[in-house]
Scaffold this motif. Structure first.
Motif, PDB file in Angstrom:
ATOM      1  N   ASP A  11       2.740  -0.113  11.746  1.00  0.00           N
ATOM      2  CA  ASP A  11       3.240  -0.669  10.436  1.00  0.00           C
ATOM      3  C   ASP A  11       4.701  -0.721  10.961  1.00  0.00           C
ATOM      4  OD1 ASP A  11       3.498  -1.386   7.881  1.00  0.00           O
ATOM      5  OD2 ASP A  11       4.511   0.355   7.594  1.00  0.00           O
ATOM      6  N   ARG A  12       5.236  -1.866  10.193  1.00  0.00           N
ATOM      7  CA  ARG A  12       6.701  -2.254  10.657  1.00  0.00           C
ATOM      8  C   ARG A  12       7.545  -1.501   9.767  1.00  0.00           C
ATOM      9  NH1 ARG A  12       9.346  -8.100  10.090  1.00  0.00           N
ATOM     10  NH2 ARG A  12      10.147  -7.045   8.146  1.00  0.00           N
ATOM     11  N   ASP A  13       7.381  -2.180   8.501  1.00  0.00           N
ATOM     12  CA  ASP A  13       8.688  -1.755   7.662  1.00  0.00           C
ATOM     13  C   ASP A  13       8.326  -0.373   7.208  1.00  0.00           C
ATOM     14  OD1 ASP A  13       8.395  -5.093   6.003  1.00  0.00           O
ATOM     15  OD2 ASP A  13       9.920  -4.392   7.883  1.00  0.00           O
ATOM     16  N   SER A  53      12.732  -1.944   2.222  1.00  0.00           N
ATOM     17  CA  SER A  53      13.462  -2.255   0.984  1.00  0.00           C
ATOM     18  C   SER A  53      12.503  -2.607  -0.280  1.00  0.00           C
ATOM     19  CB  SER A  53      14.494  -3.275   1.194  1.00  0.00           C
ATOM     20  OG  SER A  53      15.325  -3.836  -0.007  1.00  0.00           O
ATOM     21  N   ASP A  54      12.628  -2.410  -1.354  1.00  0.00           N
ATOM     22  CA  ASP A  54      11.905  -2.781  -2.364  1.00  0.00           C
ATOM     23  C   ASP A  54      12.236  -4.217  -2.668  1.00  0.00           C
ATOM     24  OD1 ASP A  54      11.910   0.156  -4.440  1.00  0.00           O
ATOM     25  OD2 ASP A  54      10.417  -0.228  -2.576  1.00  0.00           O
ATOM     26  N   TYR A  91      12.338  -6.136  -0.194  1.00  0.00           N
ATOM     27  CA  TYR A  91      11.767  -6.941   1.252  1.00  0.00           C
ATOM     28  C   TYR A  91      12.946  -6.983   2.054  1.00  0.00           C
ATOM     29  CZ  TYR A  91       7.952  -8.167  -1.899  1.00  0.00           C
ATOM     30  OH  TYR A  91       6.881  -7.888  -2.942  1.00  0.00           O
ATOM     31  N   ILE A  92      12.456  -7.115   3.323  1.00  0.00           N
ATOM     32  CA  ILE A  92      13.464  -7.338   4.418  1.00  0.00           C
ATOM     33  C   ILE A  92      13.627  -8.870   4.668  1.00  0.00           C
ATOM     34  CG2 ILE A  92      14.113  -6.793   6.683  1.00  0.00           C
ATOM     35  CD1 ILE A  92      14.181  -4.606   4.671  1.00  0.00           C
ATOM     36  N   THR A 125       1.584  -5.805  10.541  1.00  0.00           N
ATOM     37  CA  THR A 125       2.617  -5.706   9.201  1.00  0.00           C
ATOM     38  C   THR A 125       1.999  -6.894   7.920  1.00  0.00           C
ATOM     39  OG1 THR A 125       4.716  -6.011   8.576  1.00  0.00           O
ATOM     40  CG2 THR A 125       4.118  -7.357  10.364  1.00  0.00           C
ATOM     41  N   ASN A 126       2.078  -6.316   6.810  1.00  0.00           N
ATOM     42  CA  ASN A 126       1.986  -7.049   5.953  1.00  0.00           C
ATOM     43  C   ASN A 126       3.457  -8.013   5.499  1.00  0.00           C
ATOM     44  OD1 ASN A 126      -0.454  -6.455   5.330  1.00  0.00           O
ATOM     45  ND2 ASN A 126      -0.154  -5.400   3.372  1.00  0.00           N
ATOM     46  N   SER A 138       4.302 -10.456   2.949  1.00  0.00           N
ATOM     47  CA  SER A 138       4.160 -11.338   1.604  1.00  0.00           C
ATOM     48  C   SER A 138       5.202 -11.861   1.210  1.00  0.00           C
ATOM     49  CB  SER A 138       3.447 -10.341   0.666  1.00  0.00           C
ATOM     50  OG  SER A 138       4.334  -9.640  -0.043  1.00  0.00           O
ATOM     51  N   ARG A 196       5.965 -15.472  -0.809  1.00  0.00           N
ATOM     52  CA  ARG A 196       6.794 -15.440  -2.081  1.00  0.00           C
ATOM     53  C   ARG A 196       7.984 -16.289  -1.842  1.00  0.00           C
ATOM     54  NH1 ARG A 196       4.983 -10.635  -5.015  1.00  0.00           N
ATOM     55  NH2 ARG A 196       3.590  -9.239  -3.542  1.00  0.00           N
ATOM     56  N   LYS A 235      -3.365  -5.559   4.368  1.00  0.00           N
ATOM     57  CA  LYS A 235      -3.842  -4.236   4.003  1.00  0.00           C
ATOM     58  C   LYS A 235      -3.652  -4.109   2.564  1.00  0.00           C
ATOM     59  CE  LYS A 235      -0.015  -3.480   6.631  1.00  0.00           C
ATOM     60  NZ  LYS A 235       0.993  -2.680   7.447  1.00  0.00           N
ATOM     61  N   ASP A 238       3.247   3.985   6.509  1.00  0.00           N
ATOM     62  CA  ASP A 238       4.435   4.608   5.517  1.00  0.00           C
ATOM     63  C   ASP A 238       3.559   4.369   4.095  1.00  0.00           C
ATOM     64  OD1 ASP A 238       6.827   2.643   4.174  1.00  0.00           O
ATOM     65  OD2 ASP A 238       5.146   2.023   5.545  1.00  0.00           O
ATOM     66  N   LYS A 254       8.462   4.610   2.821  1.00  0.00           N
ATOM     67  CA  LYS A 254       7.744   4.854   1.491  1.00  0.00           C
ATOM     68  C   LYS A 254       6.893   5.998   1.748  1.00  0.00           C
ATOM     69  CE  LYS A 254       7.906   0.227  -0.615  1.00  0.00           C
ATOM     70  NZ  LYS A 254       8.544  -0.541   0.485  1.00  0.00           N
TER      71      LYS A 254
HETATM   72  O1  LIG Z   1       5.024  -2.195   5.754  1.00  0.00           O
HETATM   73  P1  LIG Z   1       4.821  -3.423   6.214  1.00  0.00           P
HETATM   74  O2  LIG Z   1       3.463  -3.625   6.046  1.00  0.00           O
HETATM   75  O3  LIG Z   1       5.352  -3.712   7.447  1.00  0.00           O
HETATM   76  O4  LIG Z   1       5.633  -4.493   5.567  1.00  0.00           O
HETATM   77  C1  LIG Z   1       5.849  -4.329   3.985  1.00  0.00           C
HETATM   78  C2  LIG Z   1       6.726  -5.444   3.389  1.00  0.00           C
HETATM   79  O5  LIG Z   1       5.978  -6.491   3.673  1.00  0.00           O
HETATM   80  C3  LIG Z   1       6.765  -5.307   1.947  1.00  0.00           C
HETATM   81  O6  LIG Z   1       5.640  -5.283   1.427  1.00  0.00           O
HETATM   82  C4  LIG Z   1       5.888  -5.171  -0.025  1.00  0.00           C
HETATM   83  O7  LIG Z   1       4.788  -5.158  -0.638  1.00  0.00           O
HETATM   84  P2  LIG Z   1       3.892  -6.111  -1.346  1.00  0.00           P
HETATM   85  O8  LIG Z   1       3.464  -7.113  -0.276  1.00  0.00           O
HETATM   86  O9  LIG Z   1       4.801  -7.111  -2.143  1.00  0.00           O
HETATM   87  O10 LIG Z   1       2.670  -5.614  -1.973  1.00  0.00           O
HETATM   88  C5  LIG Z   1       6.897  -4.310  -0.906  1.00  0.00           C
HETATM   89  O11 LIG Z   1       6.253  -2.937  -0.523  1.00  0.00           O
HETATM   90  C6  LIG Z   1       8.282  -4.347   0.084  1.00  0.00           C
HETATM   91  O12 LIG Z   1       9.042  -3.146  -0.250  1.00  0.00           O
HETATM   92  C7  LIG Z   1       7.980  -4.300   1.545  1.00  0.00           C
HETATM   93  O13 LIG Z   1       9.242  -4.506   2.232  1.00  0.00           O
END
Ligand SMILES: O=P(O)(O)OC[C@@H](O)[C@H]1O[C@@H](OP(=O)(O)O)[C@@H](O)[C@@H](O)[C@@H]1O
Ligand SMILES: [Mg+2]
Ligand SMILES: [Zn+2]
Length: 179
Positions: free
Chosen positions: A7-9, A16-17, A19-20, A50-51, A53, A57, A101, A126, A148
């Motif tokens: 996974d990336r983030d 970060s909540d 987002y990056i 990696t998600n 979204s 958005r 995911k 995470d 997380k």
């Molecule tokens: O952990 P990976 O998959 O690499 O990326 C996660 C990110 O795309 C973002 O995914 C979002 O979830 P939602 O997509 O809004 O449910 C939130 O959790 C953000 O904090 C987070 O930065």
């Protein structure tokens, strides 16, 4: 083939909540770039699922995402390693795609790219969605406490999840096992 999927983030870079959303916000977790390089130098193929979204958005665009991934590749190369395929889900949670995911679509994309089976391949994440995606295709789910991870741990884990402090610890374990 020695394949590790990340996974990336929250695993490679700080999460970060919020987002990056920019290259400036993309900050490697200490030890993660070195871990990828160490594994790569030892013959491992390290891929990323990696998600993202934030694209759907409208928080950032594909060019910004590509710049983050170019930076990651450059940092790994500077440590003598090479990063493998990075696949991402650009969709939002309500688009009903097959790649976001906890669905395993990203992992399947990686398996098809390398023409390998996913059974037992470690997928390091995470979030609960990472663990669920892994279990959906018989990957070995691995949780890191970074990002997380502590929140995910606090929610309780299904059986069979391996837990490490961070990606550096995952790499140290894998490399020690094959020493
Ligand atoms: O952990 P990976 O998959 O690499 O990326 C996660 C990110 O795309 C973002 O995914 C979002 O979830 P939602 O997509 O809004 O449910 C939130 O959790 C953000 O904090 C987070 O930065
Ligand atoms: Mg994550
Ligand atoms: Zn998707």
């Amino acid at each position: 083939m020695k394949l590790l999927i990340l996974d990336r983030d929250g695993v490679i870079n700080e999460d970060s909540d919020a987002y990056i959303k920019s290259l400036a916000e993309w900050i490697p977790i200490p030890g993660s770039v070195e871990a990828i390089a160490r594994l790569s130098r030892a013959g491992w193929t390290v891929a990323v699922a990696t998600n993202q979204s934030g694209l759907a958005r409208g928080y950032y665009d594909e060019a910004t995402l590509a710049a983050m991934h170019a930076r990651l590749r450059q940092l790994v190369a500077e440590q003598g390693g090479e990063l493998g395929l990075i696949v991402h889900c650009p969709h939002g949670p309500d688009e009903g795609c097959a790649c976001r995911k906890p669905l395993p679509g990203l992992l399947v994309q990686i398996a098809r790219h390398y023409d390998v089976a996913l059974d037992g391949v470690w997928f390091v994440g995470d979030s609960p969605g990472d663990l669920a995606a892994a279990r959906a295709v018989a990957c070995q789910p691995v949780l890191v406490r970074s990002g997380k991870g502590e929140r995910t741990l606090a929610k309780g884990l299904p059986d069979g999840v391996k837990v490490f402090d961070n990606l550096a610890a995952v790499a140290a374990h894998l490399l020690a096992e094959e020493a």
